[in-house]
Design an enzyme around this catalytic site. Structure first.
Site, PDB file in Angstrom:
ATOM      1  N   ARG A  89      86.113  86.994  37.959  1.00 11.14           N
ATOM      2  CA  ARG A  89      86.638  85.710  38.438  1.00 11.14           C
ATOM      3  C   ARG A  89      85.543  84.900  39.120  1.00 11.14           C
ATOM      4  NH1 ARG A  89      91.992  84.767  39.197  1.00 11.14           N
ATOM      5  NH2 ARG A  89      91.710  84.004  41.340  1.00 11.14           N
ATOM      6  N   GLY A 143      89.751  75.250  41.640  1.00  9.82           N
ATOM      7  CA  GLY A 143      90.267  73.897  41.813  1.00  9.82           C
ATOM      8  C   GLY A 143      90.179  73.401  43.238  1.00  9.82           C
ATOM      9  N   ASP A 199      84.247  91.088  49.400  1.00  7.16           N
ATOM     10  CA  ASP A 199      85.615  91.343  49.839  1.00  7.16           C
ATOM     11  C   ASP A 199      85.875  90.540  51.110  1.00  7.16           C
ATOM     12  OD1 ASP A 199      88.048  92.284  50.659  1.00  7.16           O
ATOM     13  OD2 ASP A 199      87.491  94.392  50.690  1.00  7.16           O
ATOM     14  N   GLY A 200      86.685  89.486  50.989  1.00  8.78           N
ATOM     15  CA  GLY A 200      86.943  88.609  52.122  1.00  8.78           C
ATOM     16  C   GLY A 200      87.580  89.298  53.302  1.00  8.78           C
ATOM     17  N   ASP A 244      93.354  80.698  50.249  1.00  9.04           N
ATOM     18  CA  ASP A 244      94.433  80.683  49.255  1.00  9.04           C
ATOM     19  C   ASP A 244      94.574  82.120  48.755  1.00  9.04           C
ATOM     20  OD1 ASP A 244      96.366  79.664  47.546  1.00  9.04           O
ATOM     21  OD2 ASP A 244      94.931  79.309  45.939  1.00  9.04           O
ATOM     22  N   CYS A 280     100.924  80.482  46.429  1.00 11.08           N
ATOM     23  CA  CYS A 280     101.785  79.877  45.409  1.00 11.08           C
ATOM     24  C   CYS A 280     103.034  80.738  45.262  1.00 11.08           C
ATOM     25  CB  CYS A 280     101.049  79.718  44.077  1.00 11.08           C
ATOM     26  SG  CYS A 280     100.351  81.234  43.394  1.00 11.08           S
TER      27      CYS A 280
END
Length: 292
Positions: free
Chosen positions: A112, A88, A138-139, A156, A209
């Site tokens: 994902r 999103g 892998d960030g 995020d 979140c």
């Protein structure tokens, strides 16, 4: 039950686990506010429809829309969404970026990542889709192979996501404070990597979140202590937008939620924002370094 004092959360019982432990832990954090907040988490959160010009619109929490609008994109050429799935916020960045900018959307999980590819394929117009690269890596380790190359980064991170825990009996039974410890380790690794990949003068938007302050202001406090080139990206006179800006009305319209000001960022909390959130965000700028 034996109680242990912690620096960040006050007194909380040891060996908390499951639904009872979750209840005790968050009641300790939020006190009398917790019952109302808990009920808000169990209600459906309000969604906004984002139409990025593709075959399908995408629906996401209005708090997520607000957060994704906080990363300034004007003039940025290389943009990174480091933990991008389900997609999103990627769509919002793609809709907002300059016509000569390129966006890299990364997701560590192969499954994902495929979901992210589908969202981009179905929800972006062909021209914009051609400037969005979807990768699987892998960030937390990206900084080992990438230098200061991105003008803007949205991060995020994986987080406690208390709304989802409460709505799923399986996750609620499995909950324990050790999960929070594990998540904060991941979050720190990711934000450290992201900051190192940011060009001087660039901006990093960190979001979760989560309700838990350890994952929100707690991580940001560590950033500002660790990196002497990190500073807040919010100006002193900054005010949150109340509605979608006119320039984005073709993609989405409507009212945006408010957010509580925290020490290092803003927090959309559902009990006072009509069910929106939880969504925490903080904007970091990497200062330019003058070399004599």
């Amino acid at each position: 039950m034996k109680r242990k004092k912690t620096k960040d959360t006050g007194f909380v019982p040891e060996k908390l686990k499951g639904a009872e432990g979750f209840e005790t832990y968050y009641h300790t954090l939020f006190g009398e506010r917790w019952p109302v907040l808990q009920n808000a988490l169990l209600e459906k959160n309000p969604y906004a429809e984002w139409n990025a010009g593709g075959q399908e619109s995408y629906f996401l929490d209005t708090g997520s829309v607000l957060a994704a609008l906080m990363l300034p994109l004007a003039g940025a050429k290389k943009i990174l969404d480091l933990c991008a799935a389900p997609g999103g916020k990627t769509l919002i960045l793609a809709s907002r970026m300059d016509t000569d900018a390129e966006l890299t959307a990364n997701e560590r999980s192969p499954a994902r990542k495929q979901r992210l590819v589908h969202v981009c394929d179905q929800s972006l117009d062909r021209s914009t889709r051609g400037r969005v690269a979807v990768v699987c890596s892998d960030g937390a380790r990206w900084c080992c192979t990438h230098g200061e190359v991105f003008d803007r980064i949205l991060l995020d991170v994986p987080c406690s996501s208390e709304r989802h825990v409460l709505s799923d009996s399986k996750y609620l039974r499995q909950w324990s404070p050790s999960r929070i410890k594990s998540l904060t380790l991941q979050q720190w690794a990711l934000v450290s990597s992201a900051f190192r990949m940011l060009v001087p003068g660039g901006y990093l938007l960190y979001s979760t979140c989560a309700l838990n302050p350890l994952e929100n202001d707690g991580i940001m406090e560590r950033v500002f202590k660790k990196f002497d080139t990190a500073e807040s990206g919010f100006s002193r006179d900054f005010k949150l937008p109340a509605v979608i800006p006119d320039s984005l009305q073709s993609f989405c319209s409507g009212i945006l939620p408010g957010a509580e000001k925290k020490k290092f960022g803003y927090h959309v909390v559902p009990d006072v924002q009509g069910g929106a959130g939880p969504l925490y965000f903080s904007l970091i700028r990497k200062k330019m370094v003058n070399i004599p």
